[in-house]
Design an enzyme around this catalytic site. Sequence first.
Site, PDB file in Angstrom:
ATOM      1  N   HIS A  86     -10.938  -4.391  10.022  1.00  0.00           N
ATOM      2  CA  HIS A  86     -11.541  -4.349   8.685  1.00  0.00           C
ATOM      3  C   HIS A  86     -12.869  -3.600   8.679  1.00  0.00           C
ATOM      4  CE1 HIS A  86      -8.684  -7.603   7.813  1.00  0.00           C
ATOM      5  NE2 HIS A  86      -8.974  -7.507   6.542  1.00  0.00           N
ATOM      6  N   GLU A 127       0.816  -1.224   0.000  1.00  0.00           N
ATOM      7  CA  GLU A 127       0.000   0.000   0.000  1.00  0.00           C
ATOM      8  C   GLU A 127       0.843   1.264   0.000  1.00  0.00           C
ATOM      9  OE1 GLU A 127      -0.573  -2.619   1.943  1.00  0.00           O
ATOM     10  OE2 GLU A 127      -2.585  -3.286   1.409  1.00  0.00           O
TER      11      GLU A 127
HETATM   12  C1  LIG Z   1      -2.338  -4.551   4.590  1.00  0.00           C
HETATM   13  C2  LIG Z   1      -3.294  -5.462   3.938  1.00  0.00           C
HETATM   14  N1  LIG Z   1      -3.461  -5.399   2.612  1.00  0.00           N
HETATM   15  C3  LIG Z   1      -4.336  -6.212   2.006  1.00  0.00           C
HETATM   16  C4  LIG Z   1      -5.071  -7.115   2.725  1.00  0.00           C
HETATM   17  C5  LIG Z   1      -6.079  -8.022   2.029  1.00  0.00           C
HETATM   18  N2  LIG Z   1      -5.573  -9.370   1.976  1.00  0.00           N
HETATM   19  C6  LIG Z   1      -5.906 -10.289   2.903  1.00  0.00           C
HETATM   20  S1  LIG Z   1      -5.130 -11.733   2.682  1.00  0.00           S
HETATM   21  C7  LIG Z   1      -4.339 -11.161   1.307  1.00  0.00           C
HETATM   22  C8  LIG Z   1      -3.423 -12.043   0.544  1.00  0.00           C
HETATM   23  C9  LIG Z   1      -2.304 -12.527   1.381  1.00  0.00           C
HETATM   24  O1  LIG Z   1      -1.525 -13.384   0.640  1.00  0.00           O
HETATM   25  P1  LIG Z   1      -0.414 -14.269   1.338  1.00  0.00           P
HETATM   26  O2  LIG Z   1       0.434 -13.392   2.195  1.00  0.00           O
HETATM   27  O3  LIG Z   1       0.282 -15.052   0.291  1.00  0.00           O
HETATM   28  O4  LIG Z   1      -1.220 -15.211   2.335  1.00  0.00           O
HETATM   29  P2  LIG Z   1      -2.238 -16.390   1.995  1.00  0.00           P
HETATM   30  O5  LIG Z   1      -3.604 -15.787   1.941  1.00  0.00           O
HETATM   31  O6  LIG Z   1      -1.819 -17.013   0.713  1.00  0.00           O
HETATM   32  O7  LIG Z   1      -2.132 -17.315   3.149  1.00  0.00           O
HETATM   33  C10 LIG Z   1      -4.692  -9.851   1.050  1.00  0.00           C
HETATM   34  C11 LIG Z   1      -4.199  -9.044  -0.069  1.00  0.00           C
HETATM   35  C12 LIG Z   1      -4.880  -7.135   4.108  1.00  0.00           C
HETATM   36  N3  LIG Z   1      -5.585  -7.936   4.905  1.00  0.00           N
HETATM   37  N4  LIG Z   1      -3.973  -6.320   4.693  1.00  0.00           N
END
Ligand SMILES: Cc1ncc(C[n+]2csc(CCOP(=O)(O)OP(=O)(O)O)c2C)c(N)n1
Lengths: 325, 325, 319, 319
Positions: free
Chosen positions: B129, B60
Amino acid sequence: MKEIRYIWAINEAIKEEMQRDENVVLIGEDVGTPGGSFGASRGLYDLFGPERVFDTPISEAAITGLAAGAAACGLRPIVEIMFMDFMTICMDGIVNQIAKMRYMFGSQYKVPIVIRTPSGAGLNAGPQHSQSLEAWFAHVPGLKVVMPGTPHDVKGLLKSAVRDDNPVVVVEHKALHALKGSIPEEEYLVPIGKAAVKKEGTDVTVVATSKMVHESLKASEALNQEGINIEVIDLLTISPWDKETIFSSVGKTHRLVIAHEAVKSFGVGAEISAAVSEEILDELDAPIMRVGAPFVPIPFSLEKAYLPNADHVIAAVKKTMERTF
Amino acid sequence: MKEIRYIWAINEAIKEEMQRDENVVLIGEDVGTPGGSFGASRGLYDLFGPERVFDTPISEAAITGLAAGAAACGLRPIVEIMFMDFMTICMDGIVNQIAKMRYMFGSQYKVPIVIRTPSGAGLNAGPQHSQSLEAWFAHVPGLKVVMPGTPHDVKGLLKSAVRDDNPVVVVEHKALHALKGSIPEEEYLVPIGKAAVKKEGTDVTVVATSKMVHESLKASEALNQEGINIEVIDLLTISPWDKETIFSSVGKTHRLVIAHEAVKSFGVGAEISAAVSEEILDELDAPIMRVGAPFVPIPFSLEKAYLPNADHVIAAVKKTMERTF
Amino acid sequence: MRKPGKKKLIQLYERMVTIRRVEEKLMEVFSAGEIPGFIHVCIGQEATPVAVCSWLKDSDYMSTTHRGHGHALAKGIDLKRFMAELFGKREGFCRGRSGSMHIADPKMGILGANGIVGGGIPIATGAAFAARYKKTGQVTVCFFGEGATNEGTFHESLNIASIRKLPIVYVCENNGWAEFTPQETHMPTKNVADRAKAYDLPGVIVSNDVLKIHEKAGEAVERARKGKGPTLLEVKSSRWHGHFVGDAQKYRLEKEVNGAKAMDCIANFQKRLVRDKMLGKRGIQKVADNVYQRIEEAVNFARESQFPDESELMDDLYV
Amino acid sequence: MRKPGKKKLIQLYERMVTIRRVEEKLMEVFSAGEIPGFIHVCIGQEATPVAVCSWLKDSDYMSTTHRGHGHALAKGIDLKRFMAELFGKREGFCRGRSGSMHIADPKMGILGANGIVGGGIPIATGAAFAARYKKTGQVTVCFFGEGATNEGTFHESLNIASIRKLPIVYVCENNGWAEFTPQETHMPTKNVADRAKAYDLPGVIVSNDVLKIHEKAGEAVERARKGKGPTLLEVKSSRWHGHFVGDAQKYRLEKEVNGAKAMDCIANFQKRLVRDKMLGKRGIQKVADNVYQRIEEAVNFARESQFPDESELMDDLYV
Ligand SMILES: Cc1ncc(C[n+]2csc(CCOP(=O)(O)OP(=O)(O)O)c2C)c(N)n1
Ligand SMILES: Cc1ncc(C[n+]2csc(CCOP(=O)(O)OP(=O)(O)O)c2C)c(N)n1
Ligand SMILES: [Mg+2]
Ligand SMILES: [Mg+2]
């Protein structure tokens, strides 16, 4: 009593608290051997060593999160964010993590963290090194916010903040760092949550914060010449603020001016004004006037024209004296 | 006129503006082929391709700064920050860079950036959230902040925001994403800076934002039964807000309630209340009441008890009817 | 590293099965509307939490993410109160205030799941700082996904942990997906572990095989325990289901999903245990029954628990 | 890369001398109280801005930091209006609103100095994004110090630039100090360039020698210009003076400061030019006179300019 500068009062507060409790650690950029950008930690590295005085990389987001984890695991970190403007970089740590950890985890954790940060203009440091952003933090449940304006208050409030089991944002004013004032030789605390009447008066209540307390006291002298006797209250704690003291003063003077250096719009003054109109509106004999910075970034060169000062307080006070219902 | 959901109104606004001006680009996480976390950009990747619909890493802070640079160099980025809570991670970009670039650089740059972000609770998404943090951005000179609560307004305001040469934070409400409403078939804009009287009334002015507009309209119906006729104003733009419309309504009703979902303390309501007590205090026949969330993080499970609703508006309205000066 | 004996192997197996069955149950009750909000399950990824946490003591620290059920369970969270929290009930670990995405249990060193991607990484680093400061010998494990390694907090935290040689193991479960977007869209490098060099850390890559993870995690935990500093351990894991429950993952090719499922860390492990005569049909059944039993009890516990009362809303914001 | 000819060499030399003399003059007038706020000079580091920017067109973009005078001058900012800005005068590039720390000049592609360490890195990345989007062929150069590479924005930006193969050159002037703290305290790795691998970028290290920097920067700019993506170029530079003017740098050993000064990029270059008979005593004098003249004129311009009027305070917040 002894004379001391604001910055040294901070230094004494940190030193005394670190001596009192070995769980207190200091975390920040240049806080080690250099003694901090403004000198607040001078001598502490030599006294407490590199583990307790943690000189970090330029990584505000990580050090705030790190403080959260350290506090959850039993330490009592004092974090220095070099300029309040840099709090923008660690808002997640402060707002989403630190402020919420206790409540969101069902009161399982304590989060005793102090975040110290110098705010304010007056050094021609320009738009990214001069902001006063305390209103943001006051809007966040879980944080306490204090804003001391004298050596006495900064030492006493910082010590109270370190002992508080909740996160406290200590907003210093960098243009006050060199200010001298007297403090007791012996140890003392200034309680969080209490405002202080810095000058009693009968005609208008002026609630001010930080450097604007000094401007309001100046205004008070000038107004005295004209036979207007204002009461100057130093808010000291922005959240949770001391309604009782302010309301009882307004109950006496029936006129209210609120003065802070932050941008007036959506600033701390708005909350105080709104609380008064909500709860004790009929005590008022005049409009509530606010003094605050104009709605522009802090310019490098026109800083003096930008900054609210005693004259603005005088004008606001006079405005409240003009009309009666 | 046609019926459309709030989220599709957003989608239409982005699509139309991208079609109109090839300098408009969309930047955000999952905005590409997946069409966005809430579906706001569905279909846009296929229409405009990977350069104009820039699906970014989870970064971000960088994407906000990137938008600043891109805007300074002639693009008109729309940035999606997936949840308003994540704005904490990019406050430097928004506050220290984007908001200040025009003024601080002596008006040499234009910074036409839209930052869209869904705020608010109602989906049991918990403390990280569900926040409504618009008051922070309203306190920052250089930003504009809008908060549409209907399909009609979100489409019209978002389109205006994209055409504005200044940075605009568009605060959506995620619990309204599925809301249906009617909008014109043909193109239209909703102007930034104008509030809308959503229901005329005579007894009390209720200024509300976003989802609380709907709650206030509900309250209005219930209050009608009791013979109380409130005027419901949708503030729409938080900064710069429409003093004229609000002041003229208060001049008619002499009673004011302000309702928002954000934490009441130090919220947007405080500013409106303070401006009224500063400028038109003698129009008031009763205390100014504010409705807002209580001073705790947004709990996962007690969300309903937490959220302000029509009942709170009703209670506040009644309070202003109780007393007269 | 010492190779795990039979008892340990069965324990690892049972824990993996527990996590899978809990997640399956959660999908069921979530879809039935019994759980509010949204939840993210870790089916397909069970090997990592179990293998890594098997090296930890109760007093060691662990931080996790939105996809944190497996980590919490592997670290030893009580299943009943875990379930109650997800149901939003008062008997949950966080009084129903956190739900799935923020669950924490200080008694088991669980610093919390986190709704902010990358948010837990500095927090875990701080726990490691505290442990080192207090010379307690505690190790911290910090779990996150590959998507999180694009956040600034990942970079800043690993840098700090490395300079300070903090007792922490950073475990990245690279499941190839961040929400609805594949890794290639977000990262120019194939391996997260390659990022370790930027901090002068060991970066270790391991496949989604519980015994291999067990071995590498053991080395990393030992390294941390001995004060030799952090490790970045990347597991090439796989996510079977949608980002959250309810996500039909239309953005994935069937082939790719099938590939992920084929890499079944539990089935593979079970086959191996059977082959090595550590486990027979009866053993498998016993584990299954036992797990089933515990989950039923936990769900019943959660169902029967009370929701918090409105009067609790304002409790304990401050100490 | 093409080796610079005599004319180019003299130009490089003159630009380096200009920067040094400007900084010296600024120290003088600042200490005399003519400039408000605080300023950071780049004496000792003149080779990098000059060598790098010599590859840029006026329309190319450049972003810099608190220590940005050299970069702005090398990119071609008008010295008079530059000086007026530092003096806080209305004729300055930013109407006296920015001072040293935020100076910008869109006409020369100068995106701005930045008071936030790491703040300019994503902004520069965005400029590169815009240039690529518009297919203008513009290259962006992004300057920062080694301290800034510990900020999350460094990490996030390089990652993005690499995936998108943006036309940008990241130039880290590693002067070994971040404010009052040496690199070793903050970074486990010796070379910033080693961090490039985390983003699958070329990481190039070069000493504080204007011709070597010129060569490597040329390659990096060409790479960017050809659409082959970003480079991370690290110059082992040296800071002679305090972090800001007025900082007596008591925290540095005399020996270390002397070492830094011994690495004098201007003296070394001059020696070489003399040796190669590109420059004689008269040439040196001519450059010196010319530079002196221009600086005097600029300072006079700044002195004679007006401060902005109070009535301008509220101007142009919005378009
Ligand atoms: C700061 C922030 N940006 C975006 C999100 C939305 N979001 C939640 S999970 C996710 C993907 C995370 O991917 P990864 O780190 O690979 O974890 P996985 O879900 O694959 O376990 C996103 C973009 C968030 N929760 N927090
Ligand atoms: C976000 C942020 N944190 C801290 C500072 C204070 N600060 C200004 S310059 C500086 C050191 C920067 O070091 P480096 O990047 O190496 O640049 P150099 O000064 O050596 O040119 C620091 C910590 C700042 N301006 N912004
Ligand atoms: Mg993933
Ligand atoms: Mg440096």
